[in-house]
Structures are given as structure tokens and as C-alpha cells.
Design a protein around this motif. Sequence first.
Motif, PDB file in Angstrom:
ATOM      1  N   PRO A 212      37.865 100.941  24.491  1.00  0.00           N
ATOM      2  CA  PRO A 212      38.960 101.606  25.223  1.00  0.00           C
ATOM      3  C   PRO A 212      38.468 102.736  26.118  1.00  0.00           C
ATOM      4  O   PRO A 212      39.019 102.953  27.203  1.00  0.00           O
ATOM      5  CB  PRO A 212      39.855 102.142  24.092  1.00  0.00           C
ATOM      6  CG  PRO A 212      39.557 101.278  22.924  1.00  0.00           C
ATOM      7  CD  PRO A 212      38.102 100.957  23.037  1.00  0.00           C
ATOM      8  N   MET A 213      37.446 103.459  25.691  1.00  0.00           N
ATOM      9  CA  MET A 213      36.911 104.527  26.515  1.00  0.00           C
ATOM     10  C   MET A 213      36.246 103.985  27.774  1.00  0.00           C
ATOM     11  O   MET A 213      36.348 104.566  28.864  1.00  0.00           O
ATOM     12  CB  MET A 213      35.908 105.358  25.713  1.00  0.00           C
ATOM     13  CG  MET A 213      35.403 106.591  26.433  1.00  0.00           C
ATOM     14  SD  MET A 213      34.063 107.430  25.549  1.00  0.00           S
ATOM     15  CE  MET A 213      32.729 106.252  25.782  1.00  0.00           C
ATOM     16  N   LEU A 214      35.587 102.839  27.642  1.00  0.00           N
ATOM     17  CA  LEU A 214      34.867 102.260  28.780  1.00  0.00           C
ATOM     18  C   LEU A 214      35.798 101.684  29.837  1.00  0.00           C
ATOM     19  O   LEU A 214      35.350 101.405  30.954  1.00  0.00           O
ATOM     20  CB  LEU A 214      33.903 101.175  28.291  1.00  0.00           C
ATOM     21  CG  LEU A 214      32.722 101.677  27.444  1.00  0.00           C
ATOM     22  CD1 LEU A 214      31.885 100.518  26.944  1.00  0.00           C
ATOM     23  CD2 LEU A 214      31.865 102.649  28.240  1.00  0.00           C
ATOM     24  N   PHE A 215      37.069 101.474  29.487  1.00  0.00           N
ATOM     25  CA  PHE A 215      38.010 100.998  30.497  1.00  0.00           C
ATOM     26  C   PHE A 215      38.075 101.967  31.679  1.00  0.00           C
ATOM     27  O   PHE A 215      38.286 101.551  32.824  1.00  0.00           O
ATOM     28  CB  PHE A 215      39.411 100.844  29.894  1.00  0.00           C
ATOM     29  CG  PHE A 215      39.693  99.467  29.362  1.00  0.00           C
ATOM     30  CD1 PHE A 215      39.272  98.336  30.040  1.00  0.00           C
ATOM     31  CD2 PHE A 215      40.392  99.297  28.188  1.00  0.00           C
ATOM     32  CE1 PHE A 215      39.516  97.074  29.557  1.00  0.00           C
ATOM     33  CE2 PHE A 215      40.646  98.040  27.686  1.00  0.00           C
ATOM     34  CZ  PHE A 215      40.218  96.923  28.365  1.00  0.00           C
ATOM     35  N   GLY A 216      37.905 103.259  31.410  1.00  0.00           N
ATOM     36  CA  GLY A 216      37.945 104.229  32.493  1.00  0.00           C
ATOM     37  C   GLY A 216      36.764 104.150  33.432  1.00  0.00           C
ATOM     38  O   GLY A 216      36.796 104.744  34.510  1.00  0.00           O
ATOM     39  N   TYR A 217      35.730 103.408  33.034  1.00  0.00           N
ATOM     40  CA  TYR A 217      34.511 103.322  33.849  1.00  0.00           C
ATOM     41  C   TYR A 217      34.423 102.021  34.641  1.00  0.00           C
ATOM     42  O   TYR A 217      33.535 101.854  35.457  1.00  0.00           O
ATOM     43  CB  TYR A 217      33.276 103.447  32.955  1.00  0.00           C
ATOM     44  CG  TYR A 217      33.117 104.811  32.331  1.00  0.00           C
ATOM     45  CD1 TYR A 217      32.280 105.762  32.899  1.00  0.00           C
ATOM     46  CD2 TYR A 217      33.810 105.150  31.181  1.00  0.00           C
ATOM     47  CE1 TYR A 217      32.135 107.015  32.338  1.00  0.00           C
ATOM     48  CE2 TYR A 217      33.678 106.400  30.607  1.00  0.00           C
ATOM     49  CZ  TYR A 217      32.842 107.332  31.183  1.00  0.00           C
ATOM     50  OH  TYR A 217      32.714 108.571  30.625  1.00  0.00           O
ATOM     51  N   VAL A 218      35.325 101.080  34.357  1.00  0.00           N
ATOM     52  CA  VAL A 218      35.244  99.787  35.042  1.00  0.00           C
ATOM     53  C   VAL A 218      36.261  99.668  36.163  1.00  0.00           C
ATOM     54  O   VAL A 218      36.208  98.732  36.959  1.00  0.00           O
ATOM     55  CB  VAL A 218      35.445  98.624  34.035  1.00  0.00           C
ATOM     56  CG1 VAL A 218      34.348  98.640  32.993  1.00  0.00           C
ATOM     57  CG2 VAL A 218      36.814  98.704  33.371  1.00  0.00           C
ATOM     58  N   GLY A 219      37.210 100.619  36.222  1.00  0.00           N
ATOM     59  CA  GLY A 219      38.198 100.552  37.288  1.00  0.00           C
ATOM     60  C   GLY A 219      37.633 101.038  38.608  1.00  0.00           C
ATOM     61  O   GLY A 219      36.711 101.840  38.662  1.00  0.00           O
ATOM     62  N   ILE A 228      45.115 101.926  33.445  1.00  0.00           N
ATOM     63  CA  ILE A 228      43.993 102.083  32.524  1.00  0.00           C
ATOM     64  C   ILE A 228      44.478 102.517  31.145  1.00  0.00           C
ATOM     65  O   ILE A 228      44.026 102.017  30.114  1.00  0.00           O
ATOM     66  CB  ILE A 228      42.982 103.091  33.093  1.00  0.00           C
ATOM     67  CG1 ILE A 228      42.327 102.534  34.354  1.00  0.00           C
ATOM     68  CG2 ILE A 228      41.915 103.434  32.057  1.00  0.00           C
ATOM     69  CD1 ILE A 228      41.377 103.484  35.036  1.00  0.00           C
ATOM     70  N   ALA A 229      45.424 103.459  31.130  1.00  0.00           N
ATOM     71  CA  ALA A 229      45.965 103.922  29.856  1.00  0.00           C
ATOM     72  C   ALA A 229      46.686 102.800  29.119  1.00  0.00           C
ATOM     73  O   ALA A 229      46.579 102.681  27.893  1.00  0.00           O
ATOM     74  CB  ALA A 229      46.912 105.103  30.095  1.00  0.00           C
ATOM     75  N   ASP A 230      47.404 101.964  29.856  1.00  0.00           N
ATOM     76  CA  ASP A 230      48.112 100.842  29.234  1.00  0.00           C
ATOM     77  C   ASP A 230      47.134  99.821  28.671  1.00  0.00           C
ATOM     78  O   ASP A 230      47.330  99.280  27.573  1.00  0.00           O
ATOM     79  CB  ASP A 230      49.045 100.195  30.258  1.00  0.00           C
ATOM     80  CG  ASP A 230      49.892  99.098  29.652  1.00  0.00           C
ATOM     81  OD1 ASP A 230      50.727  99.403  28.776  1.00  0.00           O
ATOM     82  OD2 ASP A 230      49.710  97.919  30.031  1.00  0.00           O
ATOM     83  N   MET A 231      46.072  99.529  29.416  1.00  0.00           N
ATOM     84  CA  MET A 231      45.045  98.601  28.925  1.00  0.00           C
ATOM     85  C   MET A 231      44.370  99.151  27.672  1.00  0.00           C
ATOM     86  O   MET A 231      44.150  98.434  26.695  1.00  0.00           O
ATOM     87  CB  MET A 231      44.009  98.363  30.028  1.00  0.00           C
ATOM     88  CG  MET A 231      44.531  97.613  31.227  1.00  0.00           C
ATOM     89  SD  MET A 231      43.436  97.723  32.673  1.00  0.00           S
ATOM     90  CE  MET A 231      41.887  97.149  31.989  1.00  0.00           C
ATOM     91  N   SER A 232      44.045 100.446  27.696  1.00  0.00           N
ATOM     92  CA  SER A 232      43.396 101.069  26.545  1.00  0.00           C
ATOM     93  C   SER A 232      44.298 101.054  25.326  1.00  0.00           C
ATOM     94  O   SER A 232      43.843 100.789  24.204  1.00  0.00           O
ATOM     95  CB  SER A 232      43.020 102.515  26.897  1.00  0.00           C
ATOM     96  OG  SER A 232      42.493 103.193  25.781  1.00  0.00           O
ATOM     97  N   LEU A 233      45.585 101.293  25.523  1.00  0.00           N
ATOM     98  CA  LEU A 233      46.531 101.302  24.412  1.00  0.00           C
ATOM     99  C   LEU A 233      46.684  99.911  23.804  1.00  0.00           C
ATOM    100  O   LEU A 233      46.684  99.756  22.572  1.00  0.00           O
ATOM    101  CB  LEU A 233      47.882 101.825  24.899  1.00  0.00           C
ATOM    102  CG  LEU A 233      48.961 102.014  23.844  1.00  0.00           C
ATOM    103  CD1 LEU A 233      48.534 103.038  22.807  1.00  0.00           C
ATOM    104  CD2 LEU A 233      50.277 102.423  24.501  1.00  0.00           C
ATOM    105  N   ILE A 380      54.811 106.269  19.535  1.00  0.00           N
ATOM    106  CA  ILE A 380      53.880 107.268  20.062  1.00  0.00           C
ATOM    107  C   ILE A 380      52.650 106.552  20.617  1.00  0.00           C
ATOM    108  O   ILE A 380      52.088 105.679  19.958  1.00  0.00           O
ATOM    109  CB  ILE A 380      53.462 108.259  18.964  1.00  0.00           C
ATOM    110  CG1 ILE A 380      54.699 108.996  18.429  1.00  0.00           C
ATOM    111  CG2 ILE A 380      52.442 109.261  19.486  1.00  0.00           C
ATOM    112  CD1 ILE A 380      54.411 109.861  17.225  1.00  0.00           C
ATOM    113  N   ASN A 381      52.234 106.911  21.814  1.00  0.00           N
ATOM    114  CA  ASN A 381      51.082 106.276  22.448  1.00  0.00           C
ATOM    115  C   ASN A 381      49.791 106.945  21.972  1.00  0.00           C
ATOM    116  O   ASN A 381      49.389 107.991  22.487  1.00  0.00           O
ATOM    117  CB  ASN A 381      51.188 106.353  23.969  1.00  0.00           C
ATOM    118  CG  ASN A 381      52.345 105.523  24.508  1.00  0.00           C
ATOM    119  OD1 ASN A 381      52.779 104.559  23.872  1.00  0.00           O
ATOM    120  ND2 ASN A 381      52.850 105.891  25.660  1.00  0.00           N
ATOM    121  N   MET A 382      49.154 106.334  20.979  1.00  0.00           N
ATOM    122  CA  MET A 382      47.866 106.814  20.485  1.00  0.00           C
ATOM    123  C   MET A 382      46.883 105.663  20.533  1.00  0.00           C
ATOM    124  O   MET A 382      47.161 104.575  20.018  1.00  0.00           O
ATOM    125  CB  MET A 382      48.005 107.330  19.048  1.00  0.00           C
ATOM    126  CG  MET A 382      46.674 107.748  18.428  1.00  0.00           C
ATOM    127  SD  MET A 382      46.869 108.329  16.731  1.00  0.00           S
ATOM    128  CE  MET A 382      45.123 108.510  16.259  1.00  0.00           C
TER     129      MET A 382
END
Length: 463
Positions: A212-219, A228-233, A380-382
Motif C-alpha cells: 500500500p505504501m508503494l502505491f504512492g510511488y507508481v502513480g 491512490i488512497a482508495d487503491m491503498s485502502l 473508518i478509512n484505515m
Amino acid sequence: MSGIVQEPWLAAENGNASMTAKGSSRELRGRTAHSLSSSSLRKKSDLRVIQKVPYKGLKDFLSNIQEVILGTKLAILFPAIPAAIIGTYCGFSQPWIFGLSLLGLTPLAERVSFLTEQLAFYTGPTLGGLLNATCGNATELIIAILALTNHKVAVVKYSLLGSILSNLLLVLGTSLFCGGIANLRREQRFDRKQADVNFFLLLMGLLCHLLPMLFGYVGNGETSADLIADMSLSLSRASSIVMLISYIAYLVFQLWTHRQLFDAQDQEDEYNDDVEEETAVIGFWSGFVWLVGMTLVIALLSEYVVGTIEEASESWGLSVSFISIILLPIVGNAAEHAGAIIFAFKNKLDISLGVALGSATQIGLFVVPLTIIVAWILGINMDLNFNLLETGSLALSIIITAFTLQDGTSHYMKGLVLLLCYIIIAICFFVDKLPQKQPNVIHLGHQAMKNIAAAVGEGVFSS
């Protein structure tokens, strides 16, 4: 203490349960490391005076008080519980309530372990082991759920991460260091099989945190932060289900198919205690009622901790991340940690490793994904993205600990290195003054670097 179960007044409470308890005591010779660790802090109770009380009901009550409340070396901390409750209604400052609540949680965590072990004498080793595994980290789970209900997602993540780090580095490091110092003239050995299983599971859990953290690096630059937040969730929720399935498989592996790998085996040395000779000292229903009552008290104190952590942070000049990652796990698991160190002194590293690695695995593969599912249910979005600094600390801790235990031997230098690593991480979060909620800082920073790199590349190719 074996004669206590055979007393008429206790037999009347349990019916034929005392015979079941005596039979189970023979089955429980291979006890788990977690239960053996907690037993090292218990005191033998002298019930000769109580047995002279003529009234059976009063005798039962006093004997339970003696065993449950006074039967631990941490009984001196019990007054912190009423002090925290009284302080809440008498207008004590929030930092005082926070500190008293933390102190009160310390003996309660050890007593929950004691009560689950008592119930295991009646339920049998398999169901007792399952009960012990479920309640082993009840304090962390209750604090996490209460923090979730207060929408303090950062506190949940910090406290769970801190529990894993403290078990891998602080508890294990202190155990190896103290055991090495106490046994300088002989080599300390342990069985690697159990440690290997725990590290496989911890590495799988680390993968679930990394993706989930790496999703922010592939966009790319056109990818919105909301997407990105939705994909990570979504990935985090699916991964949590997989982690819970793996934990169930781990319980089957530990309690049924390969139980012999996790049974605490005594090593022959001059420290020969009689932990295997223990039998039940309270009845089944008494133990059940005490367990429910102490769980409710833990929930009450946890509510105080969650509600006062920000005020304590401001008053003490410490960040919430430092309090959650460092202070909460140290105080909350002090009894279990002390037990692991005591057995390391006695050259019983298998028990110490079972406590540290077993607790870390339970937090990582049961408590963490369960909080994700509970947050999902509560709306809750965690997610499992604990941010770069926290996830990096977790990854390096797992890798360093795995390398430390790879040869099946130990000495004080290995423990010292783990302790120093923990101190470095503690200093890192001590100086960390960044605000708690910065969900897109990493993504924006990385995106800025990508834009710079793209601009440089265009300049080079154009020239």
C-alpha cells in the motif's frame, strides 16, 4: 499448590472440575512460552489462615482475592487502578491520569495471562492454548479498538508498530544480553525451527505493509491522491483478510499439527524450577468471572489512556508518536517482558524467544489486520500504509533480528546490538516533531522528485 484444588470448598464450587484440572495438569507439561513467561512473576500463596474461616462463601472470596490480586509480584501496582478512576472524577490533570492508567494496565495484563492459563487447566491444552493466544495481547487490541472509536488512527498505527518493535528489539535484545552476561562461560543455544516460522510470517506481514505504501510511488503526475488512497485502502482490506487466514493457519500449525515445535522445553541447568508441576488454584467459573471483570477494567483504563494521550504529550514535551511507539508497549507489556528476561537468565532462551517472537507475530498477523477490519465495519478509512519512516523501521528490525538468530546460538553482543537498534529508533521518534496527519507528504515529495527528474531528462535530450 496442588493441594489447594482438592479443598472441599473449592471442589464444591467446581463439581468434578477439579479432577479435570488434575488431568489437564499432566497434559499441560508442554506449556507455551507465553504462559511460562508470565508464571515467573507469580508468588505462591499461603492459604492456611484463609482455610480457618468458618464461612464457605467468605472463604471462597478471600482465597480468590489472595490468588488473583495478591498472587503476583506486581500487586504493588494495583492501587494505581482506583487512583486513576478517582482522579478522573476529582479533576486530576490529564497527564497524571494517563500515567496512572499505564501503571494500572501493567499488572492487569499479567493477570489476564494467569487467568487464561487457569482456565486452560479445565478446557485442555489445545483449547487453552487457543484461549491464551487470543487473549495474549488483549491490552493492545482493546487500546487499538478504543482509539479507533475515537478516530485516532495515527495512535492505533503507532501503538501496534511499537508493540512489534519492542518485542523484536527491546524484549529479545534485553533477553539475549542478560542471558549472555549471566552465562558467559557457556554457549547459549536455542531451537531455530520456531523462530523460522515466526520470521516467515512477519516477512509476509511486512509485504502487506509495503505494497500500500508503494502505491504512492507508481502513480504519475495525473494520478490523484484520492485514487491512490482508495487503491491503498482496498488493498489493505484484502490483505488484512489474507493475514487473518494466515494467522488461523499459524494457530493450527502451532496447536495441532506441529505442537512439538512450540512447546516450551526445559533446558537442563542449575536453575531447575517447577513450573510444570503447577495445577489450577481457582475454579473454572471463578476464573471466568475474574477474566471478564479484568477485561472490563482494562477497557476502562485504555479509554483513559486514549483520551489523555494528547494532553500528556503536550505536558511532557513528547510527541504522540514517541509515547505510542515507545512508552505504551514498554509499560503495557512490562510483565511479559520481565518474564522473558528472567528465563534468559536461567539459560532458557527457547522460552524467551517464544515470548518475543510469538507476541510480535500475533500483533502483526492478528491484531493489526483485525483493527483494519474493525475500522472497515465502523466506516473508518484505515489502511496498512504506516508511512515510510515507520515501515522502514519495521522492515529493518525484522531483518536485523532474523540475521541475529540465524545460527541458533547467542551471546551478549547480539543482544546489545538489538538494544542499540531499539535505542536508535527511539531517538528517531523522540526528535520527530512532524504533525501526525500528513497522508500525502511522501507521495507529493516523490512526485516532486519525479518532476525534477523529468525536467532534467528533457533538458538533456533537447540539448
